[in-house]
Structures are given as structure tokens and as C-alpha cells.
Motif scaffolding. Structure first.
Motif, PDB file in Angstrom:
ATOM      1  N   GLY A  11       0.184  -9.097   0.227  1.00 55.41           N
ATOM      2  CA  GLY A  11       0.817  -7.827   0.559  1.00 55.41           C
ATOM      3  C   GLY A  11       2.313  -7.861   0.316  1.00 55.41           C
ATOM      4  N   ALA A  12       2.938  -8.991   0.636  1.00 54.59           N
ATOM      5  CA  ALA A  12       4.385  -9.121   0.410  1.00 54.59           C
ATOM      6  C   ALA A  12       4.705  -9.126  -1.083  1.00 54.59           C
ATOM      7  CB  ALA A  12       4.899 -10.398   1.060  1.00 54.59           C
TER       8      ALA A  12
ATOM      9  N   ALA B 158      -0.544  -6.361   4.171  1.00 53.98           N
ATOM     10  CA  ALA B 158       0.390  -7.181   4.944  1.00 53.98           C
ATOM     11  C   ALA B 158       0.179  -6.997   6.445  1.00 53.98           C
ATOM     12  CB  ALA B 158       1.827  -6.836   4.560  1.00 53.98           C
TER      13      ALA B 158
ATOM     14  N   THR C 294      -1.441  -9.702   9.094  1.00 54.74           N
ATOM     15  CA  THR C 294      -0.753 -10.104  10.317  1.00 54.74           C
ATOM     16  C   THR C 294      -1.685 -10.063  11.518  1.00 54.74           C
ATOM     17  OG1 THR C 294       1.311  -9.240   9.413  1.00 54.74           O
ATOM     18  CG2 THR C 294       1.228  -9.606  11.777  1.00 54.74           C
TER      19      THR C 294
ATOM     20  N   HIS D 190      -3.532 -12.781   2.987  1.00 53.31           N
ATOM     21  CA  HIS D 190      -3.330 -11.336   2.889  1.00 53.31           C
ATOM     22  C   HIS D 190      -1.867 -10.963   3.102  1.00 53.31           C
ATOM     23  CE1 HIS D 190      -7.628 -10.750   2.795  1.00 53.31           C
ATOM     24  NE2 HIS D 190      -7.390  -9.490   2.482  1.00 53.31           N
ATOM     25  N   VAL D 191      -1.202 -11.662   3.997  1.00 46.87           N
ATOM     26  CA  VAL D 191       0.222 -11.395   4.214  1.00 46.87           C
ATOM     27  C   VAL D 191       1.012 -11.700   2.941  1.00 46.87           C
ATOM     28  CG1 VAL D 191       2.269 -12.138   5.478  1.00 46.87           C
ATOM     29  CG2 VAL D 191       0.145 -11.733   6.698  1.00 46.87           C
TER      30      VAL D 191
END
Length: 52
Positions: free
Chosen positions: A44-45, A8, A12, A40-41
Motif C-alpha cells: 500500500g505504501a 495500507a 495495519t 499489505h502495508v
């Protein structure tokens, strides 16, 4: 450190660099970098909040 935090945060950073490049003449590459970072964010979340 919780699982999913690294993707995450890295996403960012990559998203911010892609957004910074949007004003340059490399718009297509910047859009790809931005999308890669946003993916990817999101992943990751999912790892952060999906395993509660």
C-alpha cells in the motif's frame, strides 16, 4: 481516496491483530498473520508514494 490507502489501512489492522495473537499459543499462525499484514502495508505504501 488515494490509491493504496485501503491496502495500507487494512494491512495495519491485520498486523495489529497478528501482534495481539503473538502472546497466545498460536504463535506460528500469529506470525503468518503479522507477516501478511506487513506485506499489505508495504504494498500500500508503494502505491501511495510510488505514483507521485
Amino acid at each position: 481516496m488515494r490509491e493504496g490507502m485501503i491496502p495500507a489501512v487494512l494491512g495495519t489492522v491485520v498486523s495489529a491483530s497478528g501482534a495481539a495473537l503473538l502472546g497466545s499459543r498460536y504463535k506460528l499462525a500469529a506470525t503468518g498473520i503479522l507477516g501478511f499484514g506487513l506485506a499489505h502495508v508495504v504494498l500500500g505504501a508503494i502505491d501511495l508514494f510510488g505514483r507521485r
